[in-house]
Design a protein around this motif. Structure first.
Motif: not given
Ligand code: TYC
Length: 101
Positions: A26-29, A32-34, A37, A56, A59-60, A93
């Protein structure tokens, strides 16, 4: 009665290769709301809410987290399903797959 003794059978080499395994990552971005995810992880990877929250958050915080390990085809199918579930909800995501060992 005469006993018939079978000659020893030649030893057969049976090599069973272990199937190679692939990680789904899983990659952070930033978008996408927590909760999204967590919901996607629960539905696609059959995780409990607690497990999904842990993945989650990792990754975050670290940029990526291994979600699970499967054979190649299943890993790719799961990664695609996760991506589509996020996209359906309007978020970017992202998951990747990577060969293990
Ligand atoms: N970083 C996102 C946020 O702050 C939450 C998030 C966590 C998104 C993990 C993708 O793989 C993920 N809303």
């Amino acid at each position: 009665m005469d006993e018939v003794v079978a000659p020893p059978r030649p030893k057969q080499e049976t090599r069973t290769e272990r199937p190679r395994l692939w990680k789904v990552i899983l990659l952070n971005d930033d978008y996408t709301p927590r909760e999204v995810v967590v919901r996607v992880l629960q539905s696609v990877f059959r995780m409990t809410e607690g497990e999904a929250l842990g993945v989650m958050l990792t990754a975050h915080r670290r940029g990526a987290c291994v979600v699970a390990v499967f054979t190649k085809e299943i890993a790719e199918t799961k990664a695609q399903a996760g991506l589509e579930a996020g996209r359906k909800l309007g978020y970017p995501l992202a998951f990747t797959t990577e060969r293990e060992s």
